[in-house]
Design an enzyme around this catalytic site. Structure first.
Site, mmCIF file in Angstrom:
data_model
loop_
_atom_site.group_PDB
_atom_site.id
_atom_site.type_symbol
_atom_site.label_atom_id
_atom_site.label_comp_id
_atom_site.label_asym_id
_atom_site.label_seq_id
_atom_site.Cartn_x
_atom_site.Cartn_y
_atom_site.Cartn_z
ATOM 1 N N ARG A 29 11.256 34.895 36.797
ATOM 2 C CA ARG A 29 10.770 33.974 37.981
ATOM 3 C C ARG A 29 10.053 33.068 37.375
ATOM 4 N NH1 ARG A 29 12.754 38.407 39.330
ATOM 5 N NH2 ARG A 29 13.293 38.997 41.425
ATOM 6 N N GLU B 228 35.815 37.005 45.461
ATOM 7 C CA GLU B 228 36.150 35.584 45.479
ATOM 8 C C GLU B 228 37.635 35.238 45.905
ATOM 9 O OE1 GLU B 228 32.391 34.870 44.564
ATOM 10 O OE2 GLU B 228 33.821 33.501 45.026
ATOM 11 N N HIS C 194 38.209 34.712 49.219
ATOM 12 C CA HIS C 194 37.909 33.174 49.827
ATOM 13 C C HIS C 194 39.193 32.218 49.715
ATOM 14 C CE1 HIS C 194 33.390 33.519 50.744
ATOM 15 N NE2 HIS C 194 33.497 33.905 49.394
ATOM 16 N N HIS D 279 20.943 31.135 45.947
ATOM 17 C CA HIS D 279 21.256 30.519 47.095
ATOM 18 C C HIS D 279 20.166 29.831 47.820
ATOM 19 C CE1 HIS D 279 24.000 33.928 46.498
ATOM 20 N NE2 HIS D 279 24.737 33.526 47.525
HETATM 21 C C1 LIG Z 1 26.083 38.740 48.302
HETATM 22 C C2 LIG Z 1 26.205 37.470 47.766
HETATM 23 N N1 LIG Z 1 27.330 37.260 47.369
HETATM 24 C C3 LIG Z 1 27.677 35.892 46.914
HETATM 25 O O1 LIG Z 1 26.790 35.084 46.295
HETATM 26 O O2 LIG Z 1 29.027 35.696 46.634
HETATM 27 C C4 LIG Z 1 25.031 37.398 46.365
HETATM 28 O O3 LIG Z 1 25.571 37.617 45.315
HETATM 29 O O4 LIG Z 1 24.074 37.298 46.628
HETATM 30 ZN ZN LIG Z 2 31.394 34.628 48.958
#
Ligand SMILES: C[C@H](NC(=O)O)C(=O)O
Ligand SMILES: [Zn+2]
Length: 586
Positions: free
Chosen positions: A150, A348, A351, A477
């Site tokens: 972190r 993956e 997708h 993310h």
């Molecule tokens: C659930 C999510 N999946 C991804 O990013 O593909 C993650 O890894 O946090």
């Molecule tokens: Zn994904």
């Protein structure tokens, strides 16, 4: 008038041809940056993103000239999507460049961060720190890695994130959205979307609370009560995962019946000298068994299936890439030979299969019916692949033990992946939506994050956290600006899809024993849904496959019901936690 309609048709043809040229050029430059993080490649990527945004702005202005009111619904939908350009709408080019630059800088910080435990021993997240979290049971070492990660990631991007929020909000307000969260939620084309996910979460909370109680008890036995706060939270560094989002890596401590088989094929894959490539071929075989499209040669030629060993810095977080030219489709994954990576490879490839199924669609329709659909495809396949029976069929589970206790162990392994995830999948965008709305100010970023983590997930920080920290930035993310509620939606949808496909495959018996391998009936129904892309509002393809029109947690709860019965008996009243967060300034 039909002159307008003819001209509109020609405009759409031009857009579709040009979009494939512009988007594939941008994908190539972005791929080069993600697979070789250098200053030069970052600058090229920023400029390419800027040019692509300006092109989208231009197309949007040209599309706005047409009066679409008399057009047929499909044409109206295509024009709507051409004009729905999100942050590319930022008119001030300098600000647009700053937005792309801030994103590229945060992505670089995240993917190049290393934790130095000694002057010379500096570890990257993948594979080193992740492997430590999977294997180590040394509480002190885990705590140091948890804090160190972190410090090297989130802590360094707090200011950049604040800049991003302001620029992104300014951009989407140009399109009439209240804020970035409003824009992101609009993609689900569902008036009640925010309430729908909130009620799904409430419905699923009791399942999570039972699992949390059982896991807490077992971890206390392993680490001693003194490590656990009196509030009932589980310290975040003890769950086998840097973000405590899925708990499979500590499942050997958590099996209800330790003398029955534990569903982890990592050791067997290592013993059989599995490679990254072979993992992806096993996944490919499953899609082909359904009669869906096998991975094209370009996939095998162009993908990056392992972390490069030539010193290059890359974005290791796994992702799937559509180059929007109908030819190039790639996965980028720093694959290790573990069960988790085996599952991720299927995720993956799901997708990629979606890309292949809708590649004939106009570019504006080359997307998931909604983003939750895209995240669900590969996971649906994994629900079949990860059954003891299927793993036995493909030689990864030498002895197949079929009795109630082994079944409970299997359901526990699946719950550590699917039920454990639910509060995490839900809370990330609860935090982001509150930031975009202005309800959470930069001075409260970290407090608001831990408030949600403590209240909804029952997980607490192992050391004190303050506003010097920026823990949201430690999760991929957030710096990479990938919306997250899509994974919560996916974890609900994938069980509705699984039930529909198992019915199509003629499965009888409990849902958790279903394996649709070789069912072309199931494959045909799945393919029909995937090939629609985002050409219709998601409820239409959804109904075609499931005969339902709403998200429902019922199939997920039915799947796990036998385990819940077991856990309720085990836990009695010893469950739950206080909302207040330990280690956090009040
Ligand atoms: C659930 C999510 N999946 C991804 O990013 O593909 C993650 O890894 O946090
Ligand atoms: Zn994904």
């Amino acid at each position: 008038s039909n002159v307008n309609e003819t001209a509109a048709g020609e405009f759409l043809d031009m857009y579709n041809t040009e979009a494939q040229r512009v988007f594939s050029a941008n994908a190539a430059v972005s791929w080069a940056f993600n697979t070789n993080i250098t200053d030069e490649n970052r600058q090229k990527s920023i400029q390419s993103d800027l040019q692509t945004d300006l092109w989208r702005q231009n197309m949007s202005h040209q599309a706005a000239v047409f009066n679409t009111s008399g057009f047929d619904p499909d044409m109206q939908r295509q024009f709507y999507k051409i004009k729905d350009i999100g942050t590319a709408a930022l008119e001030d080019v300098a600000k647009l460049e700053e937005l792309n630059s801030v994103l590229a800088q945060m992505s670089t910080i995240y993917s190049t961060a290393r934790v130095c435990l000694t002057k010379t021993d500096c570890l990257p997240l993948d594979p080193d720190i992740t492997r430590e979290f999977e294997k180590s049971r040394n509480e002190e070492r885990l705590r140091r890695l948890w804090v160190g990660w972190r410090d090297e990631s989130g802590k360094k991007m707090r200011q950049l994130y604040t800049q991003f929020v302001d620029l992104s909000n300014e951009a989407v307000k140009t399109l009439g959205y209240a804020d970035t969260g409003d824009y992101w939620r609009s993609k689900y084309e569902t008036e009640t979307f925010e309430q729908d996910v909130a009620s799904l979460f409430e419905e699923l909370k009791p399942f999570y609370t039972e699992l949390h109680a059982f896991v807490r008890r077992r971890l206390k036995a392993q680490y001693g009560d003194s490590v656990f706060p009196a509030s009932g939270h589980i310290p975040a560094h003890l769950l086998g995962n840097m973000w405590a989002q899925q708990w499979n890596s500590v499942q050997n401590l958590l099996m209800p019946y330790p003398d029955q088989p534990i569903l982890d094929v990592t050791a067997e894959m290592v013993k059989q000298e599995y490679t990254a490539e072979r993992i992806f071929h096993v996944a490919d075989d499953f899609f082909a068994s359904l009669g869906l499209t096998p991975m094209p040669q370009e996939f095998w030629n162009g993908s990056m299936l392992e972390k490069p060993q030539d010193g290059r810095e890359v974005v290791c977080h796994a992702s799937a890439w559509d180059f929007y030219n109908g030819i190039d489709f790639r996965v980028k994954q720093c694959t290790e030979v573990t069960m988790e990576h085996f599952s991720t490879a299927h995720h993956e490839m799901g997708h990629i299969e979606y890309f292949l199924q809708y590649k004939h669609q106009p570019v504006v329709y080359r997307g998931g019916a909604n983003a939750g659909f895209h995240e669900a495809v590969g996971d649906v396949i994994s629900l079949s692949v990860e059954t003891p029976k299927h793993l036995h069929d493909i030689g990864l589970l030498p002895t197949l033990v079929e009795n109630n206790e082994a079944d409970t162990n299997f359901l526990m392994a699946m719950a550590l992946q699917k039920i454990a995830f639910l509060p995490f999948g839900y809370l990330i965008d609860q935090w982001r939506w509150s930031v975009f709305r202005g309800q959470t100010h930069p001075s409260d970023y970290n407090k608001a994050w831990w408030k949600l983590r403590c209240e909804l997930q029952g997980v607490s920080p192992p050391v004190a956290r303050t506003e010097d920290d920026f823990d949201p930035g430690a999760k991929f993310h957030i710096p990479n600006n990938t919306p997250y509620i899509r994974y919560f939606v996916s974890f609900v949808l994938q069980f509705q899809f699984h039930k529909a496909l198992c019915d199509a495959a003629g499965h009888t018996g409990p849902l958790h024993t279903c394996d649709i391998f070789n069912s072309t009936e199931a494959g045909t129904k799945l393919g029909e849904m995937l090939s629609m892309g985002s050409s219709k509002v998601w409820t239409e393809p959804f109904q075609a496959l499931t005969n339902q029109t709403r998200m429902s947690a019922q199939p997920l709860m039915d799947y796990f019901q036998p385990l819940m019965t077991f856990l309720q008996k085990e836990n009695g009243q010893d469950k739950g936690w206080q909302p207040d967060c330990p280690n956090l300034d009040p």
